[in-house]
Design a protein around this motif. Structure first.
Motif, mmCIF file in Angstrom:
data_model
loop_
_atom_site.group_PDB
_atom_site.id
_atom_site.type_symbol
_atom_site.label_atom_id
_atom_site.label_comp_id
_atom_site.label_asym_id
_atom_site.label_seq_id
_atom_site.Cartn_x
_atom_site.Cartn_y
_atom_site.Cartn_z
ATOM 1 N N VAL A 42 0.837 -1.205 0.000
ATOM 2 C CA VAL A 42 0.000 0.000 0.000
ATOM 3 C C VAL A 42 0.868 1.249 0.000
ATOM 4 O O VAL A 42 0.609 2.212 -0.728
ATOM 5 C CB VAL A 42 -0.944 -0.009 1.224
ATOM 6 N N VAL A 43 1.915 1.249 0.823
ATOM 7 C CA VAL A 43 2.829 2.389 0.862
ATOM 8 C C VAL A 43 3.435 2.623 -0.519
ATOM 9 O O VAL A 43 3.532 3.773 -0.992
ATOM 10 C CB VAL A 43 3.933 2.165 1.912
ATOM 11 N N VAL A 44 3.836 1.546 -1.193
ATOM 12 C CA VAL A 44 4.409 1.655 -2.539
ATOM 13 C C VAL A 44 3.389 2.263 -3.495
ATOM 14 O O VAL A 44 3.710 3.154 -4.291
ATOM 15 C CB VAL A 44 4.872 0.277 -3.036
ATOM 16 N N GLN A 45 2.144 1.795 -3.436
ATOM 17 C CA GLN A 45 1.119 2.324 -4.332
ATOM 18 C C GLN A 45 0.905 3.821 -4.122
ATOM 19 O O GLN A 45 0.817 4.591 -5.081
ATOM 20 C CB GLN A 45 -0.194 1.579 -4.106
ATOM 21 N N VAL A 46 0.790 4.225 -2.863
ATOM 22 C CA VAL A 46 0.563 5.640 -2.574
ATOM 23 C C VAL A 46 1.747 6.484 -3.038
ATOM 24 O O VAL A 46 1.576 7.555 -3.646
ATOM 25 C CB VAL A 46 0.309 5.853 -1.065
ATOM 26 N N ALA A 47 2.974 6.009 -2.781
ATOM 27 C CA ALA A 47 4.170 6.764 -3.177
ATOM 28 C C ALA A 47 4.246 6.916 -4.693
ATOM 29 O O ALA A 47 4.513 8.012 -5.212
ATOM 30 C CB ALA A 47 5.421 6.063 -2.647
ATOM 31 N N LEU A 48 4.002 5.825 -5.410
ATOM 32 C CA LEU A 48 4.070 5.887 -6.869
ATOM 33 C C LEU A 48 2.932 6.740 -7.431
ATOM 34 O O LEU A 48 3.118 7.464 -8.419
ATOM 35 C CB LEU A 48 4.028 4.479 -7.452
ATOM 36 N N SER A 49 1.758 6.645 -6.809
ATOM 37 C CA SER A 49 0.632 7.454 -7.277
ATOM 38 C C SER A 49 0.930 8.937 -7.132
ATOM 39 O O SER A 49 0.631 9.735 -8.025
ATOM 40 C CB SER A 49 -0.637 7.104 -6.495
ATOM 41 N N LEU A 50 1.508 9.313 -6.009
ATOM 42 C CA LEU A 50 1.834 10.725 -5.819
ATOM 43 C C LEU A 50 2.852 11.187 -6.859
ATOM 44 O O LEU A 50 2.753 12.293 -7.397
ATOM 45 C CB LEU A 50 2.371 10.954 -4.411
ATOM 46 N N THR A 51 3.823 10.337 -7.175
ATOM 47 C CA THR A 51 4.826 10.692 -8.184
ATOM 48 C C THR A 51 4.175 10.926 -9.539
ATOM 49 O O THR A 51 4.451 11.919 -10.229
ATOM 50 C CB THR A 51 5.870 9.570 -8.300
ATOM 51 N N LEU A 61 6.856 12.090 -2.245
ATOM 52 C CA LEU A 61 7.370 13.444 -2.448
ATOM 53 C C LEU A 61 8.846 13.420 -2.815
ATOM 54 O O LEU A 61 9.300 14.183 -3.682
ATOM 55 C CB LEU A 61 7.156 14.275 -1.184
ATOM 56 N N VAL A 62 9.604 12.532 -2.179
ATOM 57 C CA VAL A 62 11.033 12.417 -2.501
ATOM 58 C C VAL A 62 11.202 11.950 -3.947
ATOM 59 O O VAL A 62 12.005 12.499 -4.719
ATOM 60 C CB VAL A 62 11.728 11.443 -1.529
ATOM 61 N N LEU A 63 10.410 10.928 -4.341
ATOM 62 C CA LEU A 63 10.491 10.428 -5.715
ATOM 63 C C LEU A 63 10.041 11.496 -6.709
ATOM 64 O O LEU A 63 10.643 11.652 -7.779
ATOM 65 C CB LEU A 63 9.621 9.175 -5.860
ATOM 66 N N ALA A 64 8.987 12.221 -6.365
ATOM 67 C CA ALA A 64 8.458 13.244 -7.278
ATOM 68 C C ALA A 64 9.463 14.360 -7.492
ATOM 69 O O ALA A 64 9.608 14.876 -8.614
ATOM 70 C CB ALA A 64 7.153 13.799 -6.725
ATOM 71 N N TYR A 67 9.992 22.678 -9.327
ATOM 72 C CA TYR A 67 9.453 22.349 -8.004
ATOM 73 C C TYR A 67 8.311 23.308 -7.676
ATOM 74 O O TYR A 67 8.392 24.112 -6.750
ATOM 75 C CB TYR A 67 10.557 22.410 -6.952
ATOM 76 N N ASP A 68 7.254 23.222 -8.443
ATOM 77 C CA ASP A 68 6.103 24.088 -8.268
ATOM 78 C C ASP A 68 5.382 23.710 -6.976
ATOM 79 O O ASP A 68 4.763 22.642 -6.880
ATOM 80 C CB ASP A 68 5.166 23.951 -9.472
ATOM 81 N N VAL A 69 5.443 24.581 -5.988
ATOM 82 C CA VAL A 69 4.892 24.289 -4.661
ATOM 83 C C VAL A 69 3.394 24.019 -4.747
ATOM 84 O O VAL A 69 2.868 23.112 -4.077
ATOM 85 C CB VAL A 69 5.183 25.448 -3.691
ATOM 86 N N THR A 70 2.697 24.803 -5.567
ATOM 87 C CA THR A 70 1.242 24.639 -5.677
ATOM 88 C C THR A 70 0.878 23.230 -6.108
ATOM 89 O O THR A 70 -0.016 22.590 -5.536
ATOM 90 C CB THR A 70 0.668 25.652 -6.673
ATOM 91 N N VAL A 71 1.570 22.726 -7.131
ATOM 92 C CA VAL A 71 1.281 21.381 -7.628
ATOM 93 C C VAL A 71 1.570 20.334 -6.554
ATOM 94 O O VAL A 71 0.757 19.434 -6.299
ATOM 95 C CB VAL A 71 2.110 21.088 -8.896
ATOM 96 N N PHE A 72 2.719 20.456 -5.891
ATOM 97 C CA PHE A 72 3.083 19.474 -4.876
ATOM 98 C C PHE A 72 2.071 19.465 -3.731
ATOM 99 O O PHE A 72 1.669 18.398 -3.244
ATOM 100 C CB PHE A 72 4.491 19.759 -4.348
ATOM 101 N N VAL A 73 1.647 20.646 -3.296
ATOM 102 C CA VAL A 73 0.709 20.721 -2.168
ATOM 103 C C VAL A 73 -0.666 20.188 -2.548
ATOM 104 O O VAL A 73 -1.265 19.380 -1.823
ATOM 105 C CB VAL A 73 0.610 22.178 -1.670
ATOM 106 N N ILE A 74 -1.181 20.634 -3.690
ATOM 107 C CA ILE A 74 -2.518 20.199 -4.114
ATOM 108 C C ILE A 74 -2.558 18.697 -4.319
ATOM 109 O O ILE A 74 -3.506 18.021 -3.891
ATOM 110 C CB ILE A 74 -2.938 20.948 -5.390
ATOM 111 N N VAL A 75 -1.549 18.147 -4.988
ATOM 112 C CA VAL A 75 -1.510 16.707 -5.223
ATOM 113 C C VAL A 75 -1.443 15.941 -3.909
ATOM 114 O O VAL A 75 -2.154 14.946 -3.708
ATOM 115 C CB VAL A 75 -0.323 16.350 -6.136
ATOM 116 N N SER A 76 -0.590 16.388 -2.995
ATOM 117 C CA SER A 76 -0.448 15.701 -1.711
ATOM 118 C C SER A 76 -1.755 15.712 -0.933
ATOM 119 O O SER A 76 -2.188 14.682 -0.400
ATOM 120 C CB SER A 76 0.670 16.338 -0.890
#
Length: 820
Positions: free
Chosen positions: A437-446, A761-764, A781-790
């Protein structure tokens, strides 16, 4: 082999007993495999698919390299002739170039596109005509003496009625009769990759087809490409060394006619076809394959979790088989066979999905004046093989861990009927499900971060100022020189067309331009020297992009005039030669000064000055992502403008004036064919097609990734609830309220999601750095994109955790205490 058939039969029976789980697994895999197959097919179309000729791996494209100007793959005809005569590493060297021609028939006149080729072109490519023959040696030796043509299969069907007796008949190209000597085979569209050529003419006819002189004699006129076939056993390095040696000799023999070529390089046909764009294509392909690879990993993790849950229900069966003497290896083989059946079924369904996706990709091809091959993104043999391979690899990948885990139960508790007890002691120590599950969430965020960056890049590309007005403009291309007009007659025609078009209802402004901004062609000249400037020894000087326009062009296309004046009736062939430059050129050549009245020279020994009469706003000329370029314009009255595009600024829908414009031009001369009639909005599909495709695919894959992750997290939390039913019952019997139970279960899911988001986030961040060269107007490193996606992923994870947790709060404590 006997065991394999037994495993296959048993695997089919097992999978059919759990149709729901089996269907979910197959669909999940189909989504991942289908996305991979479709994108691989697109990548293959650009970077792997060779020309459809025998032994395509032997084909190469030479280029010359100079220190100042870099790599150039265009050659003069005399240089080509010398390279062909002096080289020994090739079984053949052929020349080619693309031309347009006016095809006149009884009912209409069209502009078609073809190639002028050296007489050995079809021999080098080892292509035999479908009907008739290819060129003879003498047909390529005498300039303009043999008007013969091999027609393309598409033109033969489209305009010539698939006439089986076409050989020997005449085609009227550019007001001259050409004898048809053959028809190219259906699979061969020409060597301009991705485009379908309508005809092939001998190189000796190029000056007539282009209405130009000295193309075959001028060594300093670079306009054709070379394609060669290496002899067996010859490497690219050997061919490059020989070409470099020939280049050195030519430099010594013709020092005043050749650029400062330092060496030559022989590239593979695929590398050579894209020139400097190969690096961008490769990086884009790598990013695309990485994203769909992440999608496949998410799908595999999802299916692995499903198999782990199903294996829990088969502990008793597995324990009994172990007790009866089955080896662990034998059990793993059986379980992997079931996984492979799932993956192959998913691959088959994914192939159908990929077929649908490639058809969608075909729709993203921009509006072009050329004939694009119909099946550019089609699934080929490479894509089919790739799909089969990733299906097998996926089956092993997602099946191995569950098979290893399920084949190692504690036999004694299982045989006693306590299948849960065999796992209770392992539940807290072994967290394979949680890890997946952790892998899925990490890859999905990337994937989602990449998608967000591409979407924002596309939106910026849509709204950015290209330096001209893109709304309510109609573009109509015409080339009167194809039907015999000379330079002066062409100028008069353009003047009449502009006058008539300007008076049409709904037309606010009209003008002509040789090269449209953000088109698929460009022209430059150099070295450009400002008055009083000298060129440093050994330097090639600055090359600056040029264009040819009529008076009123800047008004018609809405490019602001910042200083000076527009071209007008004062600028004639025998008056002072003038130019209008862009602001970037003005600031570079005369910083802090007014550029109006300044003069430049083209060439070291030029005594013909060009006076700057105006400065216009700097825009985008070749791509939306480019840095500001130096650029200047010639007036059509002082230049030789051949093919021009009429630009009409309208007050309403530009489609409404297409008919009237056609009528006005036909009234002047109905033999002049119009082509590439489109609106400026349609023209903008070319510079926007890459960002649009990237944004659309990224959005689709991002939604797919978050869906798969949500399903994976939900299934794991549902499994956790089923495993902790007794514990929940005890807690509630001892006084725990439903809110505490809800919080406990939900918190477990959110902890998994939180770890996944952190890793993602590290992978992204790492992957986003790779994307920097592909983004337009968006920070890596667009902060808006990273925050909204997270935050979006956290919300989805909360919902996926909350639903099973809410179900846990409805457990009856008395029923839970009796649960086994």
């Amino acid at each position: 082999m006997q065991n394999l058939f037994k495993d296959l039969r048993y695997g089919v029976r097992v999978l059919s007993k759990n149709p729901g789980v089996t269907l979910v697994a197959i669909v999940t895999l189909a989504l991942g495999i289908g996305a991979n197959a479709a994108i691989f097919s697109a990548v293959s179309s650009f970077l792997l698919r060779p020309l459809p000729v025998p032994q395509p791996e032997q084909l190469v494209r030479p280029a010359e390299i100079a220190e100042d100007t870099g790599m150039r793959d265009e050659f003069s005809y005399p240089d080509f002739a010398d390279y062909r005569a002096q080289s020994t590493m090739f079984s053949g060297l052929a020349a080619e170039d693309m031309v347009q021609a006016a095809l006149s028939t009884q009912d209409k006149s069209d502009v078609i596109y073809g190639q002028v080729v050296s007489g050995n072109y079809f021999d080098v490519l080892q292509i035999k005509p479908f009907i008739g023959r290819s060129f003879l040696t003498e047909e390529d030796n005498a300039q303009g003496a043999h008007p013969v043509v091999v027609v393309g299969y598409s033109l033969w069907q489209r305009r010539l009625g698939s006439d089986p007796n076409i050989v020997g008949k005449k085609l009227r190209l550019n007001n001259r009769e050409y004898q048809v000597i053959g028809v190219a085979p259906d699979f061969f569209k020409g060597s301009k990759f991705g485009l379908s050529m309508d005809f092939f003419a001998p190189m000796a006819m190029v000056e007539e087809l282009r209405n130009s002189s000295k193309l075959l004699d001028a060594r300093d006129s670079h306009w054709l490409n070379i394609i060669g076939r290496l002899k067996p056993g010859v490497s690219l390095a050997q061919a490059s060394a020989e070409f470099s040696a020939i280049a050195t000799r030519l430099n010594q023999l013709y020092p005043d006619e050749r650029a400062m070529t330092t060496r030559a390089k022989v590239l593979t046909e695929i590398e050579g076809r894209w020139e400097e764009a190969i690096a961008v294509l490769r990086s884009s392909a790598a990013v695309a394959m990485a994203i769909v690879g992440l999608i496949l990993l998410i799908a595999c993790a999802n299916v692995a979790n499903l198999l782990l849950a199903r294996a829990a229900a088969r502990r008793k069966e597995i324990g009994i088989r172990l007790a009866l003497g089955a080896s662990r290896r034998r059990l793993i083989q059986q379980l992997l066979t079931e996984s492979l059946l799932l993956s192959l079924a998913g691959g088959l369904l994914g192939l159908m999905l990929a077929y649908w996706i490639t058809h969608l990709l075909q729709g993203f091809i921009p509006v072009l004046q050329y004939n694009v091959v119909d099946d550019f993104f089609s699934l080929d043999k490479r894509a089919l093989l790739y799909t089969f391979v990733i299906s097998l690899v996926s089956g092993i990948f997602f099946g191995l861990a569950p098979a290893w885990h399920a084949s190692n139960p504690d036999v004694i508790p299982v045989l006693k009927g306590d299948s849960q007890a065999a796992q209770r002691g392992k539940t807290r120590r072994f967290t394979l499900r949680n890890s997946l599950v952790v892998v899925q969430v990490a890859l999905s965020l990337t994937v989602l971060v990449c998608g967000g960056l591409f979407i924002k890049s596309f939106r910026h590309a849509q709204t950015m100022d290209p330096g001209f007005g893109a709304r309510n403009a109609l573009l109509v291309s015409l080339n009167p020189q194809l039907v015999g007009y000379n330079t002066e007659q062409s100028r008069n025609l353009y003047r009449q067309v502009i006058e008539r078009a300007s008076n049409l209802p709904g037309v606010e402004a009209a003008a002509c331009v040789m090269l449209l901004p953000l088109g698929d062609s460009s022209s430059s000249t150099g070295p450009v020297l400002k008055e009083g400037e000298t060129l440093a020894r050994g330097s090639a000087g600055r090359d600056i992009m040029i264009n040819v326009v009529s008076p009123g062009y800047f008004k018609a296309i809405q490019i602001p005039l910042l200083e000076g004046r527009d071209f007008d009736e004062r600028d004639q062939a025998k008056t002072q030669r003038v130019i209008i430059i862009n602001q970037r050129m003005a600031q570079t050549l005369w910083p802090g000064e007014s550029a109006v009245g300044k003069r430049i020279f083209i060439g070291i020994d030029s005594h013909d000055p060009l006076e700057v009469v105006g400065v216009v706003k700097t825009g985008k000329y070749r791509s939306l992502a480019e840095d500001p370029r130096l650029y200047f314009y010639y007036p059509i009255t002082q230049s030789r403008g051949s093919s021009m595009t009429l630009v009409l600024r309208t007050s309403g829908d530009p489609h409404a004036v297409v008919g009237p414009v056609r009528n006005e031009i036909a009234a002047i001369d109905n033999s002049v064919p119009l082509f590439d009639v489109k609106t400026m909005a349609e023209h903008m599909t070319w510079p926007l097609w890459g960002p649009s495709l990237a944004a659309t695919l990224s959005l689709a894959f991002g939604l797919l990734a978050i869906l798969l992750s949500a399903v994976g997290l939900y299934s794991v939390m549902a499994y956790v609830v089923s495993q902790r039913t007794r514990e929940v019952g005890i807690r509630m019997a001892l006084g725990a309220n439903r809110h505490e139970v809800l919080k406990m279960i939900t918190a477990q899911g959110m902890r998994l999601a939180g770890v996944g988001v952190g890793i993602g986030l590290v992978l992204a961040v790492a992957l986003a750095k790779v994307l920097s060269s592909l983004l337009i107007g968006v920070g890596t490193y667009d902060v808006t994109v990273f925050v909204i996606v997270s935050l979006s992923l956290v919300v989805v994870a909360f919902i996926a955790s909350y639903l099973p947790a809410r179900r846990a709060t409805k457990i009856d404590p008395l029923v839970a205490l009796r649960y086994e």
